[in-house]
Design a protein around this motif. Structure first.
Motif, mmCIF file in Angstrom:
data_model
loop_
_atom_site.group_PDB
_atom_site.id
_atom_site.type_symbol
_atom_site.label_atom_id
_atom_site.label_comp_id
_atom_site.label_asym_id
_atom_site.label_seq_id
_atom_site.Cartn_x
_atom_site.Cartn_y
_atom_site.Cartn_z
ATOM 1 N N GLY A 187 -0.785 11.355 11.314
ATOM 2 C CA GLY A 187 -1.455 10.203 10.701
ATOM 3 C C GLY A 187 -1.298 10.137 9.200
ATOM 4 O O GLY A 187 -1.994 9.373 8.533
ATOM 5 N N GLU B 92 -3.771 4.476 5.603
ATOM 6 C CA GLU B 92 -4.951 5.120 5.032
ATOM 7 C C GLU B 92 -4.767 5.359 3.534
ATOM 8 O O GLU B 92 -3.655 5.419 3.014
ATOM 9 N N THR C 138 0.832 -1.205 0.000
ATOM 10 C CA THR C 138 0.000 0.000 0.000
ATOM 11 C C THR C 138 0.864 1.250 0.000
ATOM 12 O O THR C 138 0.632 2.195 -0.771
ATOM 13 N N GLU D 66 -7.890 9.981 2.121
ATOM 14 C CA GLU D 66 -7.891 10.245 3.565
ATOM 15 C C GLU D 66 -6.674 11.081 3.960
ATOM 16 O O GLU D 66 -6.767 12.015 4.764
ATOM 17 N N LYS D 67 -5.535 10.749 3.391
ATOM 18 C CA LYS D 67 -4.316 11.493 3.716
ATOM 19 C C LYS D 67 -4.387 12.927 3.191
ATOM 20 O O LYS D 67 -3.920 13.866 3.848
#
Length: 550
Positions: free
Chosen positions: A487, A492, A410, A496-497
């Protein structure tokens, strides 16, 4: 960004070249041009990857048709490096051979000078201990560590490289290994160090023959295996999870003779060179013949000197990248590529190291609980077969490795490489070209960069930033911890990032305001003729200054 001309110069061992191929592939995909300067035993083998070859005829290679793997395998066997002696004894043998390595390095440097003139690269990627010609060229260069990171990053908190000793000690064993190792490297180190110093370069680190790059140093090792739980990532170093190439031109399917047989599917390889110890390969194959499982075997360069039993299929070499996803277990010598590739595919390992950093890889896999370390020369039939059964039936480990594999795939850390290299070339190239043309270059920059630009002839005007409490902390570490805290480093998705980063824009706006204040002061102090800006947003202070900006 313009198309970069990237020149690679790896050690011509299979593992080193394969690691460089992986780096070249992502650069080529990003539109850059990659050339390898390499021994002529690699003729035609890089073209399928769209890599240009500049071939070097080496005096110690009388047969250009012989594979590099066979040459090095027979060399290691002749010197006693492949055999049942201890890691320390093998390290001493290797050190005694370093004088011939120095001679080879000088021969390579002669080739390098010609190759640089021919290619005129924008950046050089070096997987060698050093190259005076590269360092003198003024071209930005990157040191690649394609081995276990202990080989290049020496730290008193970690075990000695090549020792295979546990990270938990006992320290007395580390000290014994270091004492003998240092005694045997001292004379060679002095020769290498004197050459570096005589040519105007800094002194080498004590008892290390590797010369770090002042530009950038990189290595490939999975986060879960790395030594970051013991020591921090050093300044000017960047870690990737692996240097894993794609081999789409080498498709692989499970051979028909194994399809209908019972048992798990296991991949067995002692690397491109380990197979030259035919007696040991025969011994291990004889043990594995008694297993109820099936085996795909990479036989090595002397494949015609032994046969495989009915529960095995093998060839001189197999497309490992395409084999690994199909199997349930890997039995390996512990070469860095195989370790990181197996990890990326989420497979448990039996690691049977033969020499060098393979001992460190084996120990790290073993102590982290991702596999078992066995002695390639002394393991018994019962020990090997029992270990196989234990690992292929360990469902908890299997699930753990699958999650790690998912994270690695990922994040796909290697895709960041082109941007890193592009920024490196852009940052240093602009200033160096201007300096070479007789102009004066100054960087206005955060004080965490103190002293790092002076070697390039660049003047530093340092800014103290309120959000940086520790000026001794590297910017890489600061931003890495920042991204982790927010985060942004994690599993993610891209969307989302992106949302997390957008929500953090208030902080970035405030940071930009402070930078504007620093810039205004710097412009008044410096009175530049031109300003080069590499920021996310335009700087009001530059726009108001009346100075030409770009």
């Amino acid at each position: 960004m313009k198309k970069l001309k990237v020149l690679f110069m790896p050690i011509d061992g299979t593992g080193h070249v394969n690691a460089s191929i992986a780096l070249a592939q992502v650069l080529i995909k990003a539109g850059h041009e990659c050339t390898f300067g390499i021994c002529d035993q690699w003729r035609g083998k890089l073209e399928p990857y769209r890599i240009r070859e500049i071939l070097w005829s080496m005096n110690d290679r009388q047969n250009a048709d012989e594979s590099a793997a066979k040459y090095w395998g027979l060399y290691l066997k002749e010197k006693g490096i492949l055999g049942p002696v201890s890691p320390l004894e093998k390290a001493v043998i290797i050190l005694k051979e370093q004088k011939s390595v120095n001679k080879t390095q000088q021969e390579i440097d002669d080739k390098v000078e010609q190759t640089i003139s021919q290619v005129r690269p924008d950046i050089i990627i070096l997987d060698q201990m050093s190259s005076l010609i590269v360092k003198k060229s003024g071209i930005p260069w990157v040191l690649v560590c394609s081995c276990n990171p202990l080989t290049s990053i020496r730290d008193d908190r970690t075990p000695p490289a090549f020792s295979g000793l546990p990270t938990t000690g006992p320290i007395s064993e580390w000290q014994t290994f270091n004492r003998v190792y240092n005694e045997n490297i001292q004379e060679t180190w002095q020769v290498f160090n004197d050459i570096e110093v005589a040519n105007g370069f800094p002194k080498l680190k004590e008892n290390s023959l590797i010369s770090e790059s002042k530009y950038l140093n990189i290595y490939g090792y999975p986060l879960e295996l790395d030594y970051l739980d013991i020591r921090p990532l050093p300044d000017n170093w960047y870690r990737f999870d692996n240097f894993m190439r794609s081999e789409q031109h080498l498709p692989f399917e499970i051979p028909e003779q194994l399809l209908d047989k019972p048992g798990k599917l296991i991949y067995f390889s002692l690397g491109s060179m380990g197979g030259t110890d035919v007696d040991n390969m025969k011994r291990l194959v004889g043990i594995l013949a008694k297993s109820k499982h099936r085996f795909i075997v990479s036989k090595g360069p002397l494949d015609d000197e032994y046969d495989l039993p009915d529960n095995m299929w093998g060839e001189i070499s197999v497309p490992q990248i395409n084999v690994l996803p199909l199997v349930d277990l890997v039995i390996t010598h512990g070469g860095n590529n195989t370790i990181t590739e197996t990890f990326s595919c989420g497979k448990p390992m039996i690691v049977m190291p033969l020499f060098g950093d393979q001992y460190d890889n084996a120990q790290r896999v073993h102590e982290k609980g991702f596999g078992i370390r066995l002695d390639a020369y002394k393991c018994s039939e019962e020990e090997l077969l029992t270990t196989i059964e234990s690992l292929v039936n360990d469902n908890i480990l299997s699930e753990k490795l699958k999650k790690i594999s998912q994270r690695i795939r990922t994040e796909n850390s290697l895709t960041k490489l082109p941007e890193i290299f592009e920024n490196l070339v852009q940052t240093y190239a602009i200033a160096q070209v201007l300096i070479k043309a007789g102009h004066e270059c100054t960087f206005g920059i955060c004080d965490q960069w103190r002293g790092k630009l002076e070697p390039y002839g660049i003047r530093e005007i340092l800014w103290s930033m309120n959000d940086r409490e520790n000026a001794d902390q590297s910017t890489a570490k600061y931003w890495g911890l920042y991204l982790k805290e927010k985060g942004i480093l994690g599993p993610e998705g891209p969307l989302e990032k992106a949302v997390i980063m957008l929500k953090d824009q208030k902080n970035i706006v405030e940071m930009h305001r402070k930078i504007n204040q620093k810039v205004e002061q710097t412009i008044c102090q410096l009175k530049p003729d031109i300003i080069l800006v590499d920021q996310m947003a335009s700087l009001v202070s530059v726009m108001k200054s009346g100075v030409v900006g770009t």
